[in-house]
Design a protein around this motif. Structure first.
Motif, PDB file in Angstrom:
ATOM      1  N   CYS A  66       0.850  -1.195   0.000  1.00 21.77           N
ATOM      2  CA  CYS A  66       0.000   0.000   0.000  1.00 21.77           C
ATOM      3  C   CYS A  66       0.884   1.242   0.000  1.00 21.77           C
ATOM      4  CB  CYS A  66      -0.899   0.034   1.231  1.00 21.77           C
ATOM      5  SG  CYS A  66      -1.892  -1.446   1.478  1.00 21.77           S
ATOM      6  N   GLU A  67       0.407   2.285  -0.669  1.00 17.68           N
ATOM      7  CA  GLU A  67       1.119   3.552  -0.682  1.00 17.68           C
ATOM      8  C   GLU A  67       0.287   4.611   0.041  1.00 17.68           C
ATOM      9  OE1 GLU A  67       2.467   4.828  -4.467  1.00 17.68           O
ATOM     10  OE2 GLU A  67       3.444   2.921  -4.967  1.00 17.68           O
ATOM     11  N   LEU A  68       0.962   5.396   0.878  1.00 22.44           N
ATOM     12  CA  LEU A  68       0.310   6.472   1.609  1.00 22.44           C
ATOM     13  C   LEU A  68       1.009   7.786   1.296  1.00 22.44           C
ATOM     14  CD1 LEU A  68      -0.042   4.915   5.196  1.00 22.44           C
ATOM     15  CD2 LEU A  68      -1.849   5.159   3.483  1.00 22.44           C
ATOM     16  N   PRO A  69       0.247   8.858   1.045  1.00 17.87           N
ATOM     17  CA  PRO A  69       0.885  10.169   0.870  1.00 17.87           C
ATOM     18  C   PRO A  69       1.391  10.700   2.214  1.00 17.87           C
ATOM     19  CG  PRO A  69      -1.497  10.385   0.858  1.00 17.87           C
ATOM     20  CD  PRO A  69      -1.206   8.913   0.901  1.00 17.87           C
ATOM     21  N   ALA A  70       2.034  11.849   2.194  1.00 15.95           N
ATOM     22  CA  ALA A  70       2.454  12.489   3.441  1.00 15.95           C
ATOM     23  C   ALA A  70       1.241  12.670   4.354  1.00 15.95           C
ATOM     24  CB  ALA A  70       3.090  13.842   3.138  1.00 15.95           C
ATOM     25  N   TYR A  71       1.372  12.264   5.596  1.00 14.16           N
ATOM     26  CA  TYR A  71       0.271  12.288   6.578  1.00 14.16           C
ATOM     27  C   TYR A  71      -0.970  11.572   6.053  1.00 14.16           C
ATOM     28  CZ  TYR A  71       3.268  15.898   8.617  1.00 14.16           C
ATOM     29  OH  TYR A  71       4.330  16.591   9.151  1.00 14.16           O
ATOM     30  N   GLY A  72      -0.755  10.587   5.226  1.00  6.17           N
ATOM     31  CA  GLY A  72      -1.876   9.833   4.665  1.00  6.17           C
ATOM     32  C   GLY A  72      -2.379   8.770   5.614  1.00  6.17           C
ATOM     33  N   TRP A  73      -3.531   8.230   5.291  1.00  5.64           N
ATOM     34  CA  TRP A  73      -4.163   7.217   6.128  1.00  5.64           C
ATOM     35  C   TRP A  73      -5.048   6.342   5.265  1.00  5.64           C
ATOM     36  CZ3 TRP A  73      -9.476   7.402   5.958  1.00  5.64           C
ATOM     37  CH2 TRP A  73     -10.010   8.593   5.444  1.00  5.64           C
ATOM     38  N   ALA A  74      -5.382   5.172   5.770  1.00  3.93           N
ATOM     39  CA  ALA A  74      -6.274   4.257   5.048  1.00  3.93           C
ATOM     40  C   ALA A  74      -6.937   3.317   6.045  1.00  3.93           C
ATOM     41  CB  ALA A  74      -5.498   3.447   4.007  1.00  3.93           C
ATOM     42  N   TRP A  75      -8.220   3.032   5.811  1.00  4.88           N
ATOM     43  CA  TRP A  75      -8.950   1.982   6.538  1.00  4.88           C
ATOM     44  C   TRP A  75      -9.288   0.901   5.517  1.00  4.88           C
ATOM     45  CZ3 TRP A  75     -13.276   3.866  10.341  1.00  4.88           C
ATOM     46  CH2 TRP A  75     -12.774   4.874  11.172  1.00  4.88           C
ATOM     47  N   MET A  76      -9.014  -0.351   5.842  1.00  7.74           N
ATOM     48  CA  MET A  76      -9.275  -1.434   4.906  1.00  7.74           C
ATOM     49  C   MET A  76      -9.960  -2.598   5.600  1.00  7.74           C
ATOM     50  SD  MET A  76      -5.716  -1.325   2.723  1.00  7.74           S
ATOM     51  CE  MET A  76      -4.699  -1.267   4.196  1.00  7.74           C
ATOM     52  N   ARG A  77     -11.004  -3.077   4.988  1.00  9.52           N
ATOM     53  CA  ARG A  77     -11.696  -4.258   5.474  1.00  9.52           C
ATOM     54  C   ARG A  77     -10.974  -5.499   4.964  1.00  9.52           C
ATOM     55  NH1 ARG A  77     -14.746  -3.928   8.782  1.00  9.52           N
ATOM     56  NH2 ARG A  77     -16.496  -2.790   7.866  1.00  9.52           N
ATOM     57  N   VAL A  78     -10.748  -6.469   5.835  1.00 10.51           N
ATOM     58  CA  VAL A  78     -10.219  -7.760   5.411  1.00 10.51           C
ATOM     59  C   VAL A  78     -11.406  -8.570   4.889  1.00 10.51           C
ATOM     60  CG1 VAL A  78      -9.016  -9.855   6.120  1.00 10.51           C
ATOM     61  CG2 VAL A  78      -8.349  -7.639   7.091  1.00 10.51           C
ATOM     62  N   ALA A  79     -11.511  -8.632   3.570  1.00 13.58           N
ATOM     63  CA  ALA A  79     -12.661  -9.265   2.918  1.00 13.58           C
ATOM     64  C   ALA A  79     -12.318 -10.710   2.577  1.00 13.58           C
ATOM     65  CB  ALA A  79     -13.050  -8.483   1.667  1.00 13.58           C
ATOM     66  N   ARG A  80     -12.796 -11.611   3.414  1.00 14.04           N
ATOM     67  CA  ARG A  80     -12.552 -13.035   3.182  1.00 14.04           C
ATOM     68  C   ARG A  80     -13.606 -13.588   2.226  1.00 14.04           C
ATOM     69  NH1 ARG A  80     -12.262 -12.418   9.107  1.00 14.04           N
ATOM     70  NH2 ARG A  80     -10.052 -12.280   9.687  1.00 14.04           N
ATOM     71  N   PRO A  81     -13.289 -14.629   1.500  1.00 14.45           N
ATOM     72  CA  PRO A  81     -14.256 -15.172   0.532  1.00 14.45           C
ATOM     73  C   PRO A  81     -15.571 -15.546   1.207  1.00 14.45           C
ATOM     74  CG  PRO A  81     -12.092 -16.160   0.201  1.00 14.45           C
ATOM     75  CD  PRO A  81     -12.005 -15.363   1.460  1.00 14.45           C
TER      76      PRO A  81
END
Length: 553
Positions: A532-547
């Motif tokens: 994953c790439e984040l910009p300066a002071y970036g953030w991300a929320w990601m769901r672990v999507a299982r089959p």
């Protein structure tokens, strides 16, 4: 963690919003906010995503400590309204899916409270033992709570010739918790407000509340907290005790109790908050990661309350002297921005130089940490403090509703306002709710989106945290898991972009990471890794999507 019956545990996924009625909205033009004004803003709070209102003291007061010097635990300050007005707030809030909790300030009273007025008339007064008295103060007579403002803990009452204990200000004599009549009176106070529809209490300075004065007998102070919790549950199964316990984790856990919800329901995570500011000062997530790893396991029936800012000074007392100096230098370089040798009297945006990227990263972090997020009024629009107001009152300025006179808070003359508004870049001309309501890219709309996503991500409120190892030193990666699923959050503390490689080899084949604030989906490679790439002071929320799991997002 497995989610079972949630009917009485509404606070596990709540969004709490703290406000002072006196500085929120004035409906009658006298310069003081009131309950009627607050009532007209319930729609605004519901749209923000608030599900729990925390009202700072609205009781009758001598007004020497911004309402925390209470003269009547059963009353409503007539400047703010009536009991009927409060009941209308509670009812209207319920109609909008919000509960109301209130400050419980019972470790002391005002020296104008009828109990103390009666107690100081004579040593034989029936109210004398409501307070703590000595013929001579002990050798250790230093006030550590308000250094520079109060020099002692014991004040001479000239009429009776004895000294009374005051852990806080000298006009706030401590109640004697060892007196069973005092404990009964506190229970009656709780029962009264529950009967008015209140859903719980933010308990002020809990360690001071249960501290037994020297020379008094009270076998187990924590039994008193257990008794209060049992009383609360008998009167209302949904009611909560949100405790202010600023202690190291190892001491703090005792205030939850050893069993299932025996004492406090929620506690503020002061340790995590202070570590977060150290991480911000260093642009290094490791102090916060260390604090999150050190968080003790607690029962399902308990919860951590996370916050960025509260109504007091931003205390840094759990940091070492060197660490505190680092934070001071980064965020309060002017001595006038500091108080009591331990705290900062500023709001977040000015501390971060007004950088919107950094401000949003911090609030993303707040809502993604396991626990219950707590906002202080005005945070949602990025209000600043008023540096011309001394001490902790610098952050308790009127809510800025518009760019109109007095920020839309009141039609009174500016000299009559409950507190002066800031000038300059954080004045209502530049920071106000009305302008941000009409700007989809504003901080207000950003906080709305965070609150909405938090509310449909129950694992954040219910789950257990894990700090994920990776190869980007400026990024905090944490996972929160419960039986309903798992989410992963990334936050870049640096002003440079970062590339993060996560290893999720424990997840089944076909698992993806789904961006919770966008359309992106990330496939794990054949070794269970994702980049994953984040910009300066970036953030991300990601769901672990299982089959086949069928989760939203």
């Amino acid at each position: 963690m497995k989610i079972t019956d949630t009917s009485d545990l509404w606070w596990k996924t709540s969004v709490v919003y703290c406000l002072d009625v006196e500085t929120y909205l004035d409906s009658n033009g006298d310069g003081i906010g009131d309950l009627t004004g607050l009532g007209s803003r319930i729609d605004y709070l519901a749209d923000l995503g608030v599900t729990c209102l925390w009202l700072m003291p609205f009781y009758p007061t001598a007004d020497r400590d911004d309402g925390y010097d209470v003269t009547d635990f059963y009353g409503v300050d007539p400047r703010l309204g009536t009991h009927g007005d409060l009941v209308e707030i509670v009812r209207t809030a319920r109609d909008h899916g919000m509960r109301v909790i209130v400050d419980l300030v019972v470790n002391h009273t005002s020296d104008k409270h009828p109990w103390f007025v009666a107690a100081r008339r004579s040593k034989t007064s029936p109210f004398r033992d409501f307070y703590v008295w000595r013929d001579e103060p002990p050798e250790n007579n230093v006030n550590a709570v308000f250094p520079g403002e109060e020099s002692t803990l014991w004040e001479l009452d000239e009429k009776t010739g004895q000294y009374y204990l005051h852990s806080f200000y000298s006009h706030q004599p401590d109640l004697n918790i060892a007196n069973p009549t005092v404990r009964d009176e506190i229970a009656k106070t709780i029962g009264f407000w529950l009967q008015m529809g209140i859903s719980g209490f933010r308990v002020d300075a809990v360690p001071f509340l249960i501290e037994v004065p020297e020379g008094k007998e009270f076998a187990d102070p924590h039994q008193y907290l257990r008794d209060l919790r049992q009383f609360l549950r008998r009167r209302s199964r949904e009611a909560v005790l949100l405790g202010e316990v600023n202690l190291p984790y190892r001491e703090q856990t005792a205030y939850f109790g050893s069993g299932k919800g025996e004492e406090l329901t929620l506690q503020f995570d002061f340790n995590g908050m202070q570590a977060m500011y150290l991480s911000l000062a260093r642009s290094d997530p490791r102090p916060l990661a260390k604090a999150l790893r050190a968080r003790p396991a607690i029962a399902t029936e308990a919860q951590w309350a996370n916050f960025v800012r509260n109504h007091d000074e931003l205390t840094l007392d759990k940091l070492t002297d060197k660490e505190r100096d680092e934070v001071f230098e980064a965020f309060a370089p002017d001595e006038r921005q500091r108080v009591f040798g331990r705290g900062i009297t500023r709001r977040l945006p000015p501390m971060l130089g007004g950088d919107p990227r950094r401000v949003r990263m911090v609030y993303s972090l707040l809502f993604s940490l396991p626990g219950t997020p707590v906002l202080f009024y005005g945070e949602e629009i990025g209000m600043g403090e008023n540096p011309d107001v001394a001490g902790r009152l610098a952050v308790r300025t009127p809510m800025q509703w518009s760019d109109a006179r007095n920020g839309g808070f009141s039609t009174a003359a500016p000299s009559r306002l409950a507190a002066p508004l800031p000038e300059g870049g954080y004045s209502p001309a530049h920071v106000n709710a009305s302008a941000q309501l009409n700007d989809e890219e504003s901080l207000l709309h950003f906080i709305r989106r965070l609150a909405a996503r938090y509310r449909i991500s129950p694992e954040i409120g219910w789950g257990e945290v894990e700090i994920l190892e990776h190869d980007a030193p400026s990024v905090l990666a944490h996972s929160v898991s419960a039986d309903v699923g798992r989410m992963i959050a990334l936050h870049n503390f640096a002003d440079e972009p970062a590339r993060v490689t996560l290893s999720l080899a424990e997840e089944p084949d076909g698992t993806q990471l789904s961006n919770l604030f966008g359309p992106d989906r990330f496939e794990l490679d054949d070794r269970g890794r994702v980049e994953c790439e984040l910009p300066a002071y970036g953030w991300a929320w990601m769901r672990v999507a299982r089959p086949g799991d069928g989760r939203i997002g």
